[in-house]
Motif scaffolding. Structure first.
Motif, mmCIF file in Angstrom:
data_model
loop_
_atom_site.group_PDB
_atom_site.id
_atom_site.type_symbol
_atom_site.label_atom_id
_atom_site.label_comp_id
_atom_site.label_asym_id
_atom_site.label_seq_id
_atom_site.Cartn_x
_atom_site.Cartn_y
_atom_site.Cartn_z
ATOM 1 N N VAL A 124 35.116 54.072 1.939
ATOM 2 C CA VAL A 124 34.264 53.283 2.830
ATOM 3 C C VAL A 124 34.982 53.078 4.165
ATOM 4 C CG1 VAL A 124 33.082 51.077 3.156
ATOM 5 C CG2 VAL A 124 33.144 52.134 0.878
ATOM 6 N N ILE A 125 36.266 52.723 4.090
ATOM 7 C CA ILE A 125 37.050 52.508 5.319
ATOM 8 C C ILE A 125 37.077 53.774 6.163
ATOM 9 C CG2 ILE A 125 39.354 52.048 6.255
ATOM 10 C CD1 ILE A 125 39.865 50.343 3.695
ATOM 11 N N LYS A 126 37.394 54.901 5.506
ATOM 12 C CA LYS A 126 37.522 56.167 6.246
ATOM 13 C C LYS A 126 36.218 56.528 6.941
ATOM 14 C CE LYS A 126 39.488 59.997 7.547
ATOM 15 N NZ LYS A 126 38.447 60.194 8.559
ATOM 16 N N ALA A 127 35.105 56.363 6.228
ATOM 17 C CA ALA A 127 33.807 56.769 6.782
ATOM 18 C C ALA A 127 33.355 55.838 7.906
ATOM 19 C CB ALA A 127 32.754 56.820 5.665
ATOM 20 N N VAL A 128 33.462 54.533 7.710
ATOM 21 C CA VAL A 128 32.993 53.622 8.773
ATOM 22 C C VAL A 128 33.902 53.725 10.001
ATOM 23 C CG1 VAL A 128 31.889 51.982 7.183
ATOM 24 C CG2 VAL A 128 34.224 51.535 7.951
ATOM 25 N N ALA A 129 35.203 53.947 9.747
ATOM 26 C CA ALA A 129 36.126 54.068 10.882
ATOM 27 C C ALA A 129 35.822 55.325 11.691
ATOM 28 C CB ALA A 129 37.571 54.084 10.379
ATOM 29 N N ALA A 130 35.515 56.414 10.994
ATOM 30 C CA ALA A 130 35.163 57.654 11.703
ATOM 31 C C ALA A 130 33.875 57.457 12.498
ATOM 32 C CB ALA A 130 35.008 58.802 10.705
#
Lengths: 331, 212
Positions: free
Chosen positions: A157-163
């Motif tokens: 979730v972190i990786k996707a929202v940050a991207a």
């Protein structure tokens, strides 16, 4: 239990100080609020992504602050939600015109503190939303939580929202992405040993020499059942079957597969687990598109591992593929 | 917003804070019957900070004032009481913005916002044996009195009386939220500590109102 510790009360601040000293160009440490933030933040042109939780899960979340990942992390003491004023001040400090997203694993204490901080900051004019992560399939309720727990799957979730935020998405769009990834992410863990919090100095719970805890939480909370130790391939089956059934994942799906160490298990053992999980998925017609093996979300020194599956589509895979720079990935 | 209104709100908040500090042991003893005995300690630590910071609060209007109180108590009261009491003050603060003057009607709206906030934050409702079981029906009674055209003094007295009666009546309920819920059926027979604390606080506010 032997530990590298001076004063247990200073365990978290001393860790954060070390982290900041090791990464002077990329990280900034604000000791007043236990805050680790990007040295160049907050970026006024993007949504700020912030995660808070108890400490003891490193590298989550203070060591995954960096470009393409978190803009800031505000940890509490070991296994304790951060105090309200830390989260409130962090939210105000990280406020950009595009807003702030607070990511929280679904634990009762964290939920109350972060919802309160969101409401307070919003009343003061900050554009802020909260997203709860609940990827654990093992139990609905447990010692620390109402509803499913958030565990290692929060990495995705972190990786996707940050991207998405780096690409310029607005706050609503970032939340849409986060909810979508959370909805297709499933995790289950197993403990071979208990963990030892520095301030306690002894194991948090009792687990017999020949016992394992299936479905363990990241604080060592009880899971589905206690079992006798069994061959590694059988343990993979015990974890993978409930995960696959839960979403469910099915023939033709393309997934990200994570084998996450809980802090006290050698990487060699994690790859052994990964190999079996990969093969078992292939036998069910499930293709592994992206692989993650290592420590992402730990439980201090607990020996054990968790398996996470994320159902990929073009959007999620593209976001996971975007570049990121964080302390634990620097060579 | 008139200065008179702010003075009334200051009186109410100061009385809540002073009562929480004065009654630390008593509130703790209420809580020790079925809870974990920390209510008195928790509230006292939060509200003594309110008294210590009293002169530093900004007083532009009622809303701004109450919001700073919410920040202090959420930060200083330990456990779940911090966010719960903090939410009550924050929701009252936000609601106060809708009114030019803090009339009885405004007070009812602020109390409703506060109790709705506690329900949402604590995932609790009437019948769970919490302070809501005293404060919600007492707010209903206050509203009924105001609507009936009763004078202000009678409205205040009725509010305090109702809070006390409803707090005592929580004896009959089984705790479903908070640490007291671990006692389950054993919690029946003793009133809820938070509800009793709220009754005592409101009685002090009402008793001191004429000389505020």
């Amino acid at each position: 239990m032997k530990k590298f510790v001076n004063n247990p009360q200073q365990f978290v601040p001393e860790m954060l100080e070390g982290l900041a000293l090791a990464n002077p160009d990329t990280l900034k440490y604000v000791p007043e609020y236990n805050l680790i933030m990007r040295a160049d933040g907050p970026d006024q042109n993007k949504v700020s992504i912030v995660q808070g939780s108890g400490s003891g899960h490193e590298p989550a979340h203070v060591m995954i602050v960096g470009k393409g990942m978190l803009d800031a992390a505000c940890p509490g003491d070991v296994f304790a939600a951060p105090p309200f004023d830390y989260v409130h001040e962090t939210t105000k400090l990280m406020a950009s015109p595009k807003g702030v997203l607070l990511l929280v694993n679904n634990y009762t204490g964290d939920k109350m503190v972060f919802e309160m901080a969101q409401e307070m900051s919003a009343a003061e004019g900050v554009n802020v939303k909260t997203l709860f992560i609940n990827d654990d399939v093992s139990v609905e309720d447990s010692t620390y939580t109402i509803g499913r727990r958030g565990v290692a799957g929060n990495f995705f979730v972190i990786k996707a929202v940050a991207a998405a935020a780096e690409r310029g998405a607005d706050l609503d769009e970032v939340i849409r992405v986060g909810e979508k990834v959370n909805s297709v992410t499933r995790t289950m863990g197993v403990a071979l040993t208990a963990c030892t919090p520095p301030a306690k100095g002894s194991p948090l719970f009792e687990l017999g020499e020949d016992e394992i805890e299936l479905g363990v939480g990241i604080h060592g909370e009880p899971g589905r059942r206690r079992a006798k130790i069994m061959p590694a391939n059988d343990i993979v089956e015990e974890l993978l079957t409930p995960i696959v059934k839960d979403l469910p994942f099915s023939d033709g799906d393309r997934v990200a597969l994570m084998v996450n160490g809980l802090g006290g298990t050698p990487i060699s053992e994690l790859y052994l687990l990964y190999g079996q999980a990969h093969k078992r998925l292939a036998e069910q017609g499930i293709t592994v598109g992206r692989s993650y093996v290592g420590e992402y979300c730990t439980s201090l020194d607990m020996a054990g591992a968790s398996i996470t599956l994320v159902r990929l589509d073009d959007e999620i895979e593209s976001l996971l593929n975007d570049p990121a720079e964080i302390p634990i990935r620097v060579f | 917003m008139t200065a008179t209104n702010l003075a009334d709100i200051e009186y109410v908040v100061r009385t809540i804070a002073q009562t929480a500090v004065d009654k630390e042991k008593e509130f703790g003893d209420f809580d020790a019957v079925v809870g974990d005995g920390d209510l008195g300690y928790s509230l006292a630590r939060g509200f003594e900070k309110v008294l210590a910071d009293w002169d530093s609060y900004k007083r532009e209007d009622v809303s701004t004032f109450l919001q700073q109180i919410a920040v202090t108590i959420t930060s200083r009261i330990g456990g779940s009481s911090g966010p719960l009491w903090g939410t009550a003050f924050l929701r009252a603060s936000v609601t106060a913005k809708q009114f030019n003057e803090i009339t009885g009607t405004a007070a009812v709206a602020m109390l409703r916002a506060a109790t709705d906030g506690i329900k949402a934050r604590g995932n609790s409702d009437l019948g769970d044996k919490t302070l809501l079981d005293a404060l919600v029906p007492a707010t209903d009674e206050l509203e009924r009195m105001i609507t009936s055209g009763a004078n202000a003094a009678d409205c205040r007295e009725a509010f305090a009386k109702s809070t006390r009666e409803r707090a005592e009546a929580t004896s009959e309920l089984e705790a479903k939220r908070g640490r007291a819920s671990y006692s389950g059926e054993r919690s029946i027979g003793s009133p809820d500590a938070g509800a009793l604390a709220v009754a005592i606080i409101i009685e002090r506010i009402v008793a001191g109102w004429p000389e505020r």
